[in-house]
Design a protein around this motif. Structure first.
Motif, PDB file in Angstrom:
ATOM      1  N   VAL A 110       0.882  -1.182   0.000  1.00  0.00           N
ATOM      2  CA  VAL A 110       0.000   0.000   0.000  1.00  0.00           C
ATOM      3  C   VAL A 110       0.918   1.230   0.000  1.00  0.00           C
ATOM      4  CG1 VAL A 110      -1.922  -1.098   1.242  1.00  0.00           C
ATOM      5  CG2 VAL A 110      -0.083  -0.011   2.553  1.00  0.00           C
ATOM      6  N   PRO A 111       0.379   2.398  -0.414  1.00  0.00           N
ATOM      7  CA  PRO A 111       1.205   3.606  -0.391  1.00  0.00           C
ATOM      8  C   PRO A 111       1.640   3.961   1.031  1.00  0.00           C
ATOM      9  CG  PRO A 111      -0.885   3.983  -1.550  1.00  0.00           C
ATOM     10  CD  PRO A 111      -0.985   2.646  -0.896  1.00  0.00           C
ATOM     11  N   GLU A 112       2.769   4.633   1.153  1.00  0.00           N
ATOM     12  CA  GLU A 112       3.310   4.997   2.463  1.00  0.00           C
ATOM     13  C   GLU A 112       2.297   5.717   3.341  1.00  0.00           C
ATOM     14  OE1 GLU A 112       7.185   6.773   2.613  1.00  0.00           O
ATOM     15  OE2 GLU A 112       6.913   7.433   4.700  1.00  0.00           O
ATOM     16  N   GLN A 113       1.585   6.633   2.709  1.00  0.00           N
ATOM     17  CA  GLN A 113       0.579   7.414   3.440  1.00  0.00           C
ATOM     18  C   GLN A 113      -0.444   6.484   4.102  1.00  0.00           C
ATOM     19  OE1 GLN A 113      -1.071  10.023   0.446  1.00  0.00           O
ATOM     20  NE2 GLN A 113      -3.068   9.983   1.487  1.00  0.00           N
ATOM     21  N   THR A 114      -0.751   5.378   3.438  1.00  0.00           N
ATOM     22  CA  THR A 114      -1.742   4.437   3.981  1.00  0.00           C
ATOM     23  C   THR A 114      -1.187   3.710   5.202  1.00  0.00           C
ATOM     24  OG1 THR A 114      -2.673   4.135   1.788  1.00  0.00           O
ATOM     25  CG2 THR A 114      -3.203   2.436   3.438  1.00  0.00           C
ATOM     26  N   TRP A 115       0.022   3.122   5.072  1.00  0.00           N
ATOM     27  CA  TRP A 115       0.506   2.399   6.240  1.00  0.00           C
ATOM     28  C   TRP A 115       0.868   3.338   7.373  1.00  0.00           C
ATOM     29  CZ3 TRP A 115       5.486   3.499   7.455  1.00  0.00           C
ATOM     30  CH2 TRP A 115       6.432   3.694   6.431  1.00  0.00           C
ATOM     31  N   ARG A 116       1.308   4.548   7.030  1.00  0.00           N
ATOM     32  CA  ARG A 116       1.621   5.524   8.093  1.00  0.00           C
ATOM     33  C   ARG A 116       0.380   5.855   8.931  1.00  0.00           C
ATOM     34  NH1 ARG A 116       6.154   6.711   9.549  1.00  0.00           N
ATOM     35  NH2 ARG A 116       7.907   6.582   8.117  1.00  0.00           N
ATOM     36  N   SER A 117      -0.745   5.902   8.280  1.00  0.00           N
ATOM     37  CA  SER A 117      -1.971   6.281   9.007  1.00  0.00           C
ATOM     38  C   SER A 117      -2.454   5.138   9.901  1.00  0.00           C
ATOM     39  CB  SER A 117      -3.074   6.668   8.019  1.00  0.00           C
ATOM     40  OG  SER A 117      -3.544   5.495   7.353  1.00  0.00           O
ATOM     41  N   ARG A 118      -1.880   3.970   9.727  1.00  0.00           N
ATOM     42  CA  ARG A 118      -2.383   2.801  10.458  1.00  0.00           C
ATOM     43  C   ARG A 118      -1.941   2.747  11.915  1.00  0.00           C
ATOM     44  NH1 ARG A 118      -1.829  -1.701   5.587  1.00  0.00           N
ATOM     45  NH2 ARG A 118      -3.784  -1.116   4.559  1.00  0.00           N
ATOM     46  N   TYR A 119      -0.823   3.384  12.238  1.00  0.00           N
ATOM     47  CA  TYR A 119      -0.381   3.338  13.638  1.00  0.00           C
ATOM     48  C   TYR A 119      -1.466   3.929  14.548  1.00  0.00           C
ATOM     49  CZ  TYR A 119       4.250   2.581  11.517  1.00  0.00           C
ATOM     50  OH  TYR A 119       5.305   2.108  10.769  1.00  0.00           O
ATOM     51  N   ASP A 120      -1.976   5.090  14.150  1.00  0.00           N
ATOM     52  CA  ASP A 120      -3.018   5.719  14.971  1.00  0.00           C
ATOM     53  C   ASP A 120      -4.284   4.874  14.975  1.00  0.00           C
ATOM     54  OD1 ASP A 120      -1.417   7.838  15.623  1.00  0.00           O
ATOM     55  OD2 ASP A 120      -2.174   9.164  14.041  1.00  0.00           O
ATOM     56  N   GLN A 121      -4.594   4.282  13.835  1.00  0.00           N
ATOM     57  CA  GLN A 121      -5.793   3.427  13.773  1.00  0.00           C
ATOM     58  C   GLN A 121      -5.639   2.215  14.692  1.00  0.00           C
ATOM     59  OE1 GLN A 121      -7.434   2.602   9.715  1.00  0.00           O
ATOM     60  NE2 GLN A 121      -5.809   3.954   9.037  1.00  0.00           N
ATOM     61  N   ILE A 122      -4.438   1.655  14.707  1.00  0.00           N
ATOM     62  CA  ILE A 122      -4.180   0.494  15.569  1.00  0.00           C
ATOM     63  C   ILE A 122      -4.316   0.901  17.038  1.00  0.00           C
ATOM     64  CG2 ILE A 122      -2.371  -1.072  16.391  1.00  0.00           C
ATOM     65  CD1 ILE A 122      -1.416  -1.333  13.468  1.00  0.00           C
ATOM     66  N   ASN A 123      -3.748   2.059  17.391  1.00  0.00           N
ATOM     67  CA  ASN A 123      -3.844   2.493  18.789  1.00  0.00           C
ATOM     68  C   ASN A 123      -5.297   2.726  19.203  1.00  0.00           C
ATOM     69  OD1 ASN A 123      -1.108   2.300  19.328  1.00  0.00           O
ATOM     70  ND2 ASN A 123      -0.688   4.417  18.740  1.00  0.00           N
ATOM     71  N   ALA A 124      -6.082   3.314  18.310  1.00  0.00           N
ATOM     72  CA  ALA A 124      -7.496   3.564  18.633  1.00  0.00           C
ATOM     73  C   ALA A 124      -8.236   2.231  18.768  1.00  0.00           C
ATOM     74  CB  ALA A 124      -8.138   4.431  17.544  1.00  0.00           C
ATOM     75  N   PHE A 125      -7.944   1.306  17.868  1.00  0.00           N
ATOM     76  CA  PHE A 125      -8.573  -0.016  17.889  1.00  0.00           C
ATOM     77  C   PHE A 125      -8.238  -0.753  19.188  1.00  0.00           C
ATOM     78  CE2 PHE A 125      -7.689  -4.582  16.743  1.00  0.00           C
ATOM     79  CZ  PHE A 125      -9.015  -5.004  16.710  1.00  0.00           C
ATOM     80  N   GLU A 126      -6.975  -0.730  19.555  1.00  0.00           N
ATOM     81  CA  GLU A 126      -6.574  -1.464  20.764  1.00  0.00           C
ATOM     82  C   GLU A 126      -7.140  -0.798  22.021  1.00  0.00           C
ATOM     83  OE1 GLU A 126      -2.331  -2.016  20.440  1.00  0.00           O
ATOM     84  OE2 GLU A 126      -2.544  -3.498  18.837  1.00  0.00           O
ATOM     85  N   ARG A 127      -7.249   0.512  22.006  1.00  0.00           N
ATOM     86  CA  ARG A 127      -7.882   1.237  23.122  1.00  0.00           C
ATOM     87  C   ARG A 127      -9.332   0.742  23.287  1.00  0.00           C
ATOM     88  NH1 ARG A 127      -6.321   3.596  27.453  1.00  0.00           N
ATOM     89  NH2 ARG A 127      -8.135   2.549  28.308  1.00  0.00           N
ATOM     90  N   GLU A 128      -9.991   0.612  22.148  1.00  0.00           N
ATOM     91  CA  GLU A 128     -11.381   0.146  22.121  1.00  0.00           C
ATOM     92  C   GLU A 128     -11.473  -1.284  22.694  1.00  0.00           C
ATOM     93  OE1 GLU A 128     -13.946  -1.179  18.362  1.00  0.00           O
ATOM     94  OE2 GLU A 128     -12.844   0.689  18.028  1.00  0.00           O
ATOM     95  N   LEU A 129     -10.523  -2.115  22.312  1.00  0.00           N
ATOM     96  CA  LEU A 129     -10.506  -3.489  22.831  1.00  0.00           C
ATOM     97  C   LEU A 129     -10.371  -3.488  24.351  1.00  0.00           C
ATOM     98  CD1 LEU A 129      -8.149  -5.523  20.448  1.00  0.00           C
ATOM     99  CD2 LEU A 129     -10.640  -5.353  20.434  1.00  0.00           C
ATOM    100  N   VAL A 130      -9.415  -2.723  24.822  1.00  0.00           N
ATOM    101  CA  VAL A 130      -9.145  -2.694  26.258  1.00  0.00           C
ATOM    102  C   VAL A 130     -10.370  -2.161  27.001  1.00  0.00           C
ATOM    103  CG1 VAL A 130      -7.688  -1.631  28.039  1.00  0.00           C
ATOM    104  CG2 VAL A 130      -6.658  -2.528  25.944  1.00  0.00           C
ATOM    105  N   ASP A 131     -10.999  -1.121  26.465  1.00  0.00           N
ATOM    106  CA  ASP A 131     -12.203  -0.579  27.101  1.00  0.00           C
ATOM    107  C   ASP A 131     -13.328  -1.606  27.105  1.00  0.00           C
ATOM    108  OD1 ASP A 131     -10.870   1.742  27.578  1.00  0.00           O
ATOM    109  OD2 ASP A 131     -11.745   2.862  25.897  1.00  0.00           O
ATOM    110  N   GLY A 132     -13.284  -2.535  26.160  1.00  0.00           N
ATOM    111  CA  GLY A 132     -14.305  -3.575  26.081  1.00  0.00           C
ATOM    112  C   GLY A 132     -13.963  -4.817  26.896  1.00  0.00           C
TER     113      GLY A 132
END
Ligand code: AMP
Ligand code: MG
Length: 323
Positions: free
Chosen positions: A185-207
């Motif tokens: 995927v383009p760099e911009q796409t994978w770069r944006s994933r770190y924040d998405q992963i952190n938000a996702f994992e935060r959601e998991l932990v809250d659940g």
């Protein structure tokens, strides 16, 4: 006493392995070069010397595994009792503790280079637990269906249900590792994933998901030895793929991708641990302790009966009918 006759779990020297192995990160790339893949942080003197240590560690993993099995059963029982109480039409007695807190589950995320020992860890450490309560999922290249969705779609579908211990053999981190190194995927796409992963994992932990992320850290020399074994032993050919050598050729790029992923996505809610993994016995010992320490933090117990135990005993004694 011989190492393999040990009957007690010996705790890691100098504090929990959680402290020894937690990545040192300030948000920037983690310095993986500072972790020696042959090192054995926290291994106590009781392990002995040289070859003894392997026997000792194997025995310890068995002992820790039995404890993990009990913890896992408590997790499962608590979730099952909670679901039972929630579905019961009449209020249950003795169920005061049920439904307290969140539906607990645990998720162990395993990442490593090829031959890093993910499968071995699943076999040795998860294998010590009750298969009934395990939810093990492996992630390979996304299917055409999976590619039609965002990268977390298949991950969400693979999460362990309440009461289960989930193990991810590879994970959403591949989408910032192989996806980056192979420019899928383009760099911009994978770069944006770190924040998405952190938000996702935060959601998991809250659940109510307790997340433990482990990178099994091997050296290129050890990988070469293991690849050679896979190639020379026909019973191991199934573990080998020609593309493994292409990934190996990109070793430094992978290390850089790991360094950034671990640095960006190590959070107190969902921490990253780096386990030196050139020695398989240390790897298993360390991951077993990481799970033991994590379970202890959950402070689990067996749920109170959701029925009147005395009454059920009287019914059983009087013939077990509706009496
Ligand atoms: P193995 O773990 O040996 O069965 O190999 C699984 C393969 O799937 C590895 O080569 C991974 O790099 C690849 N893989 C896993 N997740 C992804 C992903 N999200 N995108 C591309 N390749 C992936
Ligand atoms: Mg492989």
């Amino acid at each position: 006493m011989r190492a393999d006759e040990e009957t007690e779990i010996v705790v890691p020297a100098g504090g929990p392995v959680r402290q020894w192995l937690r990545v040192a990160s300030d948000g920037g790339p983690v310095d993986l070069g500072a972790v020696d893949p042959r090192s054995t942080p926290g291994l106590p003197a009781a392990a002995g010397e040289g070859k003894e240590r392997k026997l000792w560690a194997r025995r310890q993993v068995e002992l820790i595994g039995a404890g993990l099995g009990r913890q896992q059963e408590m997790l499962f029982a608590t979730a099952a009792a909670g679901a039972h109480a929630a579905h019961a039409s009449t209020p249950t007695r003795g169920g005061a503790g049920l439904g307290r807190g969140r539906p607990a589950r645990l998720l162990l995320v395993l990442q490593a280079m090829d031959c890093g020992g993910k499968d071995g860890t699943v076999k040795r450490v998860a294998g010590a637990m009750n298969p009934l309560g395990l939810h093990i999922r492996s992630f390979g290249p996304p299917t055409r269906q999976e590619l039609r969705h965002d990268f977390l779609w298949r991950i969400r579908r693979a999460l362990p249900p309440p009461g289960y211990v989930g193990v991810f053999n590879r994970s959403h981190y591949e989408d910032v590792l192989v996806a980056r190194v192979d420019a899928l995927v383009p760099e911009q796409t994978w770069r944006s994933r770190y924040d998405q992963i952190n938000a996702f994992e935060r959601e998991l932990v809250d659940g109510g998901v307790t997340v433990v992320k482990v990178m099994l850290h091997i050296s290129p020399e050890e990988q070469a030895r293991r690849l050679a074994q896979r190639l020379t032993d026909p019973t191991k050919h199934w573990k080998y793929q020609p593309s493994d050598l292409d990934s190996r050729a990109r070793w430094d790029d992978y290390q850089a991708a790991y360094a950034e992923a671990l640095g960006r996505c190590d959070t107190d809610a969902a921490p990253w641990f780096v386990v030196p993994a050139d020695r398989k016995w240390y790897r298993d010992w360390a991951v077993a302790h990481l799970l033991r320490e994590t379970f202890e933090g959950l402070d689990l117990g067996y749920p109170a009966a959701g029925f009147d135990v005395e009454r059920e005993l009287r019914r059983l004694a009087s013939g077990g009918g509706d009496g």
